[in-house]
Design an enzyme around this catalytic site. Structure first.
Site, PDB file in Angstrom:
ATOM      1  N   HIS A 291      -1.271  21.662  10.314  1.00  0.00           N
ATOM      2  CA  HIS A 291      -1.346  22.593  11.442  1.00  0.00           C
ATOM      3  C   HIS A 291      -0.891  21.944  12.745  1.00  0.00           C
ATOM      4  O   HIS A 291      -0.743  20.719  12.848  1.00  0.00           O
ATOM      5  CB  HIS A 291      -2.766  23.145  11.589  1.00  0.00           C
ATOM      6  CG  HIS A 291      -3.812  22.129  11.956  1.00  0.00           C
ATOM      7  ND1 HIS A 291      -4.069  21.760  13.256  1.00  0.00           N
ATOM      8  CD2 HIS A 291      -4.689  21.420  11.193  1.00  0.00           C
ATOM      9  CE1 HIS A 291      -5.048  20.870  13.290  1.00  0.00           C
ATOM     10  NE2 HIS A 291      -5.445  20.643  12.041  1.00  0.00           N
TER      11      HIS A 291
ATOM     12  N   CYS B  75      -7.811  17.478   8.071  1.00  0.00           N
ATOM     13  CA  CYS B  75      -6.526  18.159   7.999  1.00  0.00           C
ATOM     14  C   CYS B  75      -5.442  17.303   8.650  1.00  0.00           C
ATOM     15  O   CYS B  75      -5.718  16.313   9.329  1.00  0.00           O
ATOM     16  CB  CYS B  75      -6.608  19.521   8.671  1.00  0.00           C
ATOM     17  SG  CYS B  75      -7.527  20.744   7.705  1.00  0.00           S
TER      18      CYS B  75
END
Length: 582
Positions: free
Chosen positions: A484, A503
């Site tokens: 992301h 992440c």
């Protein structure tokens, strides 16, 4: 390109020539008169019993059964009662197993010199000859499977050791098929017939291992004083040691400038260390930290994941003083990881090397671009696994994990949830997607909240404050990890970028989104930016799912032939070393 495969084409099968027969005779000197008769055959009972009789062959019984069953239990290593030349080749490969970071003694379970001599002595007796041929044939197959299992699949099974994090899809090599290829009974695009590795990256590490071992035999490299601090242009007695460490040369003559560094003047791989070089004394003027040596330091810093500023001290000094023996072990551990990698990558894929903090985008087996990434901090390590990316989410919500609510947000939520969430541009909703409905956050008992009683979603709305930035890239997985964007672009300038909760944050999200949607009609950069500006979350399915690999390599050889090392940020090298070297 560091990550890419170049597969060797299979050579055409050849018949047993006079030269090959001569090689066999060389392996079995002094051929007496031979008894005739057909080649003996085996059966499943014989194969299983012979394999189980040798402790190191027990784990390879299934491969042996598949190999002999597929050939109707004919012998594999004999043709017309003569040993095929591949047997001698294999035994020679095993003798050099140390070049692969393996122990040759692990594969020398049978005394083949004695067996071959015994076979030569019973050539006139067909009964004894046939019995020995059967024994030797199964022993050679067991030896091959024992070696090939380690060489092609790894000596350590990462899924069997809890402390080793590796959930990348399996290497599904079929060892009985590989042996059939070696014996020229089938063709393959893989270089089994040459007893060669499957990945060029492995071969490059193997060459580096040989170089570093040569350095070790020559005394390794010198250690700089722990108090060393050098900036370009400074003079210091430590400069001579630094020059020897990086360029493998003695102190430069005081009356002459240092020789120009060659393209190969890189840390320790291409230049032999000179342990006999005399240490500088008080009578010798301190050398100047000149441009040649500054460039060598910058190269070293780049190859070790540091910002190349040419300043010696701190992290640079620590890495300069890592012993050569430690680097040798590091090379061997990363060779082992390449054995876990699937036989080949897909033509198009994304690969994140976690310790290098970098994403590689590969198309048609060539890297088209790469970018910096941020990975999980040590306490929230990014998992090592592979999956397939299915969609891109533009203007995403960020759903706050319960762990963050519990450990970081609970006190302020309990004090005044509505005010706190308004400042963060967050909301609590029931349900998901288009059916999500807002919930009054003050109606929730945050102080006594547990995972069992948490039935809602706490999320941050799309916009500049969103922790996921403008885009996220989803490859559904049980780890709930994805790629992301981030509003904190300043972190990408750091050399060590372990800042996330697990992440992977990417430095150029719009570039990656444009690339992934390049084959989807109507989705150019303008469309992407307009959608993000609308601040309404939109899932865009990819026209084709893209494999994603999150891997962990702390050493590799780059396109220029330079050995790169990275810190073991999660301790995975340490965990693997306990299994591999013990």
């Amino acid at each position: 390109m560091f990550w890419l495969m170049s597969l060797t084409m299979l050579a055409s099968a050849t018949s047993c020539s006079q030269e090959q027969k001569a090689q066999i005779k060389e392996a079995l000197p002094g051929t007496p008169a031979k008894a005739g008769g057909p080649q003996p055959t085996l059966d499943s009972v014989y194969v299983v019993r012979a394999m189980n009789a040798e402790p190191k062959f027990k784990d390879q019984v299934e491969w042996a059964k598949k190999f002999y069953r597929e050939r109707q239990f004919r012998l594999g290593w004999f043709r017309n009662h003569e040993l095929v030349p591949q047997a001698k080749t294999m035994l020679g490969v095993i003798n050099k197993a140390a070049d692969e970071g393996l122990d040759p003694k692990e594969y020398k379970t049978k005394d083949f010199d004695k067996l071959f001599a015994d076979l030569e002595g019973v050539q006139a007796d067909s009964t004894k000859r046939n019995a020995l041929e059967k024994e030797i044939d199964v022993a050679l197959s067991g030896t091959y499977f024992n070696w090939a299992s380690d060489f092609y699949r790894g000596t350590v099974d990462p899924r069997a050791v809890k402390t080793i994090d590796w959930q990348v899809k399996r290497n599904k090599i079929k060892l009985h098929k590989a042996l059939m290829t070696i014996l020229q009974e089938r063709e393959s695009t893989y270089p089994y017939y040459e007893f060669e590795p499957l990945h060029p990256e492995y071969e490059q590490l193997k060459k580096a291992l040989a170089d570093y071992r040569a350095l070790q035999r020559n005394g390794g490299w010198p250690t700089l004083p722990a108090t060393t601090k050098l900036k370009p242009g400074q003079a210091s007695p430590a400069v001579a040691t630094l020059r020897q460490r990086l360029l493998g040369t003695k102190a430069a003559p005081a009356a002459a400038p240092a020789a120009t560094a060659s393209a190969e003047a890189v840390p320790a791989r291409t230049v032999a260390n000179n342990p006999a070089a005399p240490a500088p004394t008080a009578a010798v003027p301190a050398e100047k930290y000149d441009a040649e040596l500054v460039q060598a330091v910058k190269d070293f810093q780049s190859q070790n994941g540091l910002n190349p500023d040419g300043v010696v001290g701190g992290e640079t000094l620590r890495l300069l003083n890592v012993p050569v023996a430690q680097r040798i072990d590091q090379l061997i551990l990363n060779m082992e990881r390449w054995r876990w990698i699937p036989k080949k990558f897909e033509p198009d894929y994304l690969l994140v090397n976690i310790p290098d903090y970098k994403l590689h985008v590969v198309e048609a087996n060539k890297e088209v671009f790469n970018m910096r990434v941020i990975v999980g901090k040590a306490l929230n390590a990014t998992p090592v696994f592979s999956d397939k990316m299915e969609y891109v989410v533009l203007a995403p919500y960020w759903n706050v994990p319960y762990s963050i609510i519990d450990k970081e947000m609970r006190p302020k939520l309990a004090a005044n949830a509505q005010s706190y969430l308004d400042r963060l541009d967050m909301e609590v909703v029931k349900g998901s997607g288009a059916k999500a409905t807002p919930i009054d956050p003050n109606s929730i008992n945050w102080a006594s909240l547990t995972p069992a009683t948490w039935k809602y979603t706490l999320r941050r709305r799309p916009g500049p404050k969103n922790d996921l930035g403008d885009v996220k890239f989803i490859f559904p997985n049980s780890n709930d990890v994805y790629l992301h964007d981030t509003p904190h672009d300043e972190l990408f300038s750091q050399a060590k970028r372990g800042f996330s909760h697990g992440c992977v944050r990417v430095a150029e999200p719009l570039k990656l989104a444009e690339y992934l949607l390049r084959n989807k009609p109507g989705w150019d950069m303008t469309k992407i930016e307009e959608t993000i500006a609308g601040r309404k979350e939109l899932y865009v399915n990819l026209p084709k799912h893209v494999p994603v690999y999150l891997v962990y390599f702390t050493s590799w050889v780059d396109e220029a032939g330079n050995v790169n090392f990275r810190d073991d940020i999660y301790g995975h090298d340490k965990s693997l070393a306990k299994e591999y070297f013990n």
